[in-house]
Scaffold this motif. Structure first.
Motif, short mmCIF file in Angstrom:
data_model
loop_
_atom_site.label_atom_id
_atom_site.label_comp_id
_atom_site.label_asym_id
_atom_site.label_seq_id
_atom_site.Cartn_x
_atom_site.Cartn_y
_atom_site.Cartn_z
N LEU A 164 0.84 -1.28 0.00
CA LEU A 164 -0.13 0.03 0.24
C LEU A 164 0.90 1.29 0.01
O LEU A 164 0.37 2.13 -0.65
CB LEU A 164 -1.07 0.01 1.14
N LEU A 165 1.94 1.16 0.79
CA LEU A 165 2.80 2.44 0.69
C LEU A 165 3.52 2.48 -0.61
O LEU A 165 3.77 3.62 -1.15
CB LEU A 165 4.04 2.02 1.64
N GLN A 166 3.73 1.38 -1.44
CA GLN A 166 4.30 1.39 -2.82
C GLN A 166 3.32 2.21 -3.66
O GLN A 166 3.63 3.29 -4.37
CB GLN A 166 4.67 0.09 -3.05
N ASN A 167 1.99 1.88 -3.52
CA ASN A 167 1.00 2.50 -4.25
C ASN A 167 0.95 4.22 -4.08
O ASN A 167 0.56 4.67 -4.92
CB ASN A 167 -0.47 1.75 -4.02
N LYS A 168 0.92 4.26 -2.75
CA LYS A 168 0.76 5.89 -2.30
C LYS A 168 2.04 6.30 -2.84
O LYS A 168 1.99 7.80 -3.16
CB LYS A 168 0.64 5.86 -0.72
N ARG A 169 3.14 6.03 -2.91
CA ARG A 169 4.33 6.58 -3.40
C ARG A 169 4.23 6.87 -4.88
O ARG A 169 4.69 7.82 -5.44
CB ARG A 169 5.69 5.51 -3.17
N LEU A 170 3.70 5.75 -5.66
CA LEU A 170 3.42 5.92 -7.17
C LEU A 170 2.38 6.96 -7.31
O LEU A 170 2.51 7.79 -8.38
CB LEU A 170 2.99 4.49 -7.69
N ASP A 171 1.22 7.11 -6.49
CA ASP A 171 0.35 8.27 -6.80
C ASP A 171 1.07 9.55 -6.55
O ASP A 171 0.55 10.38 -7.08
CB ASP A 171 -0.75 8.02 -5.65
N LEU A 172 2.00 9.53 -5.43
CA LEU A 172 2.72 10.91 -5.10
C LEU A 172 3.29 11.33 -6.25
O LEU A 172 3.39 12.41 -6.58
CB LEU A 172 3.48 10.75 -3.71
N ASP A 173 4.08 10.42 -6.73
CA ASP A 173 5.06 10.72 -7.78
C ASP A 173 4.43 11.00 -9.16
O ASP A 173 4.70 11.83 -9.86
CB ASP A 173 6.03 9.62 -8.01
N ARG A 178 2.46 15.29 -12.98
CA ARG A 178 1.16 15.89 -13.56
C ARG A 178 1.39 17.56 -13.13
O ARG A 178 1.13 18.51 -14.06
CB ARG A 178 -0.03 15.61 -13.09
N LEU A 179 1.65 17.74 -12.16
CA LEU A 179 1.89 19.12 -11.33
C LEU A 179 2.90 19.88 -12.39
O LEU A 179 3.00 21.20 -13.01
CB LEU A 179 2.13 19.49 -10.20
N LYS A 180 4.12 18.99 -12.62
CA LYS A 180 5.38 19.59 -13.19
C LYS A 180 4.86 19.85 -14.87
O LYS A 180 5.26 20.96 -15.52
CB LYS A 180 6.50 18.46 -13.25
N GLU A 207 -5.88 26.66 -14.18
CA GLU A 207 -6.84 25.96 -13.26
C GLU A 207 -6.21 24.66 -13.15
O GLU A 207 -6.30 23.65 -12.05
CB GLU A 207 -8.13 25.82 -14.09
N GLU A 208 -5.50 24.09 -14.25
CA GLU A 208 -4.94 22.72 -14.02
C GLU A 208 -3.60 22.52 -13.22
O GLU A 208 -3.69 21.60 -12.35
CB GLU A 208 -4.10 22.22 -15.41
N VAL A 209 -2.78 23.67 -12.93
CA VAL A 209 -2.07 23.69 -12.09
C VAL A 209 -2.64 23.82 -10.68
O VAL A 209 -2.02 23.10 -9.62
CB VAL A 209 -1.08 25.23 -12.32
#
Length: 386
Positions: A164-173, A178-180, A207-209
């Motif tokens: 689950l931590l690995q999935n959260k890490r992938l979501d974070l990255d 996307r922000l970049k 808006e996307e930012v």
């Protein structure tokens, strides 16, 4: 909104999340995306957990092999365990050997030296088998079960939270990526020459930012929370080591008890077999030359015996001659015995007589002497005294 619409939207959202993670994971492997590294303490805890799991499995499996060398029996016990049923009791190897010895000794005759020795050995082997069974039961309860509980319980929970931590890490990255990209697009839009297009694009990408920044905050919070949960679980590995140490002490104590029992059983058996004359129970020097006593001793002459492989049978008249016998010793009678003929000596239980061996006499017999009475007596009815 009906339930079907909700399920469809949830399924679509889950599929989108899974795809986003897959894309992020692939780009990381190809070196096309940045990866958030875990802190050193958490990495060390993860490494310690993996190491503990690996060696616990190896120790557990090899202990099972030690306690039950038969692979088919281990598979059968595993199947019964998974079916939550008690495995049928089976006779172990020492018990089986002991039963064979007892059966053989009974058929050869308990009154013969070999038959009696087989029965005594068989009874000892069965006692060793019982001790072996107790060792297996104690070790399984106090050592194997805690190790298995860790592998199938605690570590599975750790592995689940780590995934689950690995999935959260992938979501974070993925949110960072996307922000970049949104910021890069906003910058490009601001550089367009057309004022109309510039205004539209700037508004869209702004808006996307904003949306990407909000998503990043959420994913960062979820990642931090999951990292803390995983860290707390991993720090419990030290407690696991302490618990397994206590279990290891129990295992060593069980082995110590088992080997002490076996040693005592074999020591008692050796003493019982040692009650037979040494010339009958030792075969290590069958071809060695027997020692020749001096002329002054009242034992067998040098011409009577040259080696145990070439016994000289003396005449029956010499069987009662002390000059043709070994040194005498005392023996306690175990059971009453009625002489079958005049060459034998009748015995009463618990009386003490003098016995000695005679060259050429059957190995199951000794010469017995009580006062002026003398005759052959069966070895199995006697307990030789020091």
């Amino acid at each position: 909104m009906n339930i079907m619409d909700f399920n469809v939207k949830k399924l679509a959202a889950d599929a989108g999340t899974f795809l986003s993670r897959a894309v992020q994971f692939t780009e990381e492997k190809l070196g096309q995306a940045e990866k958030t590294e875990l802190d050193a303490h958490l990495e060390n805890l993860l490494s310690k957990a993996e190491c503990t799991k690996m060696w616990t499995e190896k120790i557990m499996k090899q202990t099972e092999v030690l306690l039950q060398p038969n692979p088919n029996a281990r598979i059968e016990e595993f199947v019964y365990e998974k079916l939550d049923r008690k495995a049928p009791s089976r006779i172990n190897n020492p018990e089986l050997l002991g039963q064979y010895m007892i059966d053989a000794g009974t058929e050869f005759g308990p009154g013969t030296a070999y038959g009696n020795a087989l029965i005594k050995c068989g009874e000892t082997q069965k006692r060793i088998g019982t001790a072996d069974r107790e060792l297996i039961q104690t070790s399984a309860l106090n050592f194997l079960t805690p190790l298995r509980n860790f592998i199938e319980g605690d570590y599975k929970t750790i592995a689940k939270e780590r995934k689950l931590l690995q999935n959260k890490r992938l979501d974070l990255d993925a949110a960072k990526t996307r922000l970049k990209k949104a910021k890069a697009a906003e910058t490009r839009a601001s550089q367009l020459n057309s004022a109309r297009l510039e205004g539209d694009n700037i508004m869209i990408w702004a808006e996307e930012v904003t949306k990407s920044e909000q998503e990043l905050r959420i994913t960062q919070s979820e990642f931090d929370r999951q990292a803390e949960i995983t860290r707390l679980l991993l720090e419990g590995i030290s407690s696991t080591h302490a618990h397994h140490l206590r279990c290891l002490n129990d295992f060593v104590e069980a082995q110590m008890t088992y080997y002490a029992q076996c040693y005592q059983y074999m020591l008692d058996l050796q003493k019982q077999l040692g009650s037979f004359p040494s010339i009958y129970h030792c075969n290590n020097n069958q071809t060695s030359v027997a020692p020749i006593p001096s002329a002054s001793s009242n034992v067998i002459g040098s011409s009577a015996l040259t080696s145990t492989s070439g016994l000289v049978i003396t005449s029956p008249s010499n069987l009662t001659d002390p000059k043709e016998c070994s040194g005498s010793r005392k023996a306690r009678v175990l059971y009453d015995y009625d002489a079958a003929n005049s060459a034998e000596l009748s015995l009463l239980a618990d009386e003490v007589i003098t016995v000695f061996s005679v060259i050429g006499m059957d190995s199951d017999w000794l010469m017995g002497e009580r006062g002026n009475q003398k005759g052959r007596v069966p070895i199995t009815y006697l307990e030789l005294l020091n």
